[in-house]
Design a protein around this motif. Sequence first.
Motif, short mmCIF file in Angstrom:
data_model
loop_
_atom_site.label_atom_id
_atom_site.label_comp_id
_atom_site.label_asym_id
_atom_site.label_seq_id
_atom_site.Cartn_x
_atom_site.Cartn_y
_atom_site.Cartn_z
N UNK A 24 -21.18 11.62 92.02
CA UNK A 24 -22.24 12.62 91.90
C UNK A 24 -21.96 13.48 90.68
N UNK A 25 -23.00 13.71 89.87
CA UNK A 25 -22.84 14.55 88.70
C UNK A 25 -23.05 16.01 89.01
N UNK A 26 -23.25 16.79 87.96
CA UNK A 26 -23.43 18.23 88.11
C UNK A 26 -24.83 18.55 88.63
N UNK A 27 -24.89 19.53 89.51
CA UNK A 27 -26.18 19.95 90.06
C UNK A 27 -27.02 20.67 89.01
N UNK A 28 -28.33 20.44 89.10
CA UNK A 28 -29.30 21.10 88.24
C UNK A 28 -30.45 21.59 89.10
N UNK A 29 -31.02 22.72 88.74
CA UNK A 29 -32.19 23.24 89.42
C UNK A 29 -33.44 22.73 88.69
N UNK A 30 -34.25 21.94 89.41
CA UNK A 30 -35.44 21.36 88.80
C UNK A 30 -36.60 21.42 89.78
N UNK A 31 -37.84 21.47 89.25
CA UNK A 31 -38.99 21.34 90.14
C UNK A 31 -38.98 19.96 90.82
N UNK A 32 -39.29 19.94 92.09
CA UNK A 32 -39.35 18.65 92.81
C UNK A 32 -40.40 17.73 92.19
N UNK A 33 -41.41 18.32 91.59
CA UNK A 33 -42.50 17.52 91.03
C UNK A 33 -42.07 16.74 89.79
#
Length: 317
Positions: free
Chosen positions: A70-79
Amino acid sequence: MSIKIGIVMDPIEAISYKKDSSLAMLWAAQCKGWEIWYMEQSDLSLVQGQAMGRMAPLQVAMNPEQWFSRGDYQQQPLSTLNAILMRKDPPFDSEFLYSTQLLALAEQQGTLIVNRTQGLRDYNEKLFATHFPQCCPPVLVSRRDDALRAFHNEHQDVIFKPLDGMGGASIFRVREDGLNLGVIIETLTAHGTQMCMVQKYLPEISAGDKRILMIDGEPLPYALARIPSAGETRGNLAAGGRGEARPLSDRDRWICGQVGPTLKAQGLLFVGLDVIGDYLTEINVTSPTCIRELDTQCDLDIGMQLMNKLEQILAEQ
């Protein structure tokens, strides 16, 4: 086409490498060259009306010692994702409900959610089967002590179960003598404050509780008969049952024909029907399992069949 697929699931560290159906789906998505983005339910959020996900890029491997990285988490729109697999196991509690409502916002913006969020909310796994009474054994859903006792009195040998259980948890058989009937009713209804289900006992359970997997309303050609262990009335694999693949019978196919059009119409792309003998007992829409057992015994690749269907739907969109 280049596809970004997300998955909302229980912690991947804790899954069973040998049995997990979500892992089979992820293998297939990776084989197709898709980007995979991993989330748990706690990673979903709503920011200024936008459904968001704290998501991490994921790679999977057919390695029982290390089946993911698993890489680094990112905050992204689900869309930003083309599709999302909602694979959080039951129970269907308030947090699950809120998650489907957040996923529905992405759905409105064109992300394909599997299964469709409205279907996840509307179709309880136990109650959904009762939409097809022509397929079901005698069944009652109630929280009234007198009604539940009357059903037992009529049918003598019955199965009680909660509406929100999974894996065979809290399932009770009550025979003609009614032993422990009162305490079972009290427990499952929380002293008359919540619904439970009671079904006529089907002795055919000794030959297995069949799981039939459906993709976009069409059944796979084999069912997994989950055969109870000695002294058990539950065939669930989680309760110690043994899985044995079998070709669908004519009656199985008839049941699938009764249910399939509704699944397709409601956007329920991956569903598991539970059949005992000649009767439909449950319709599993949240996170159906048994992919791995059927793949192994029948030389199938069910995960790839599902990904091919998602690819077709996305292309048509």
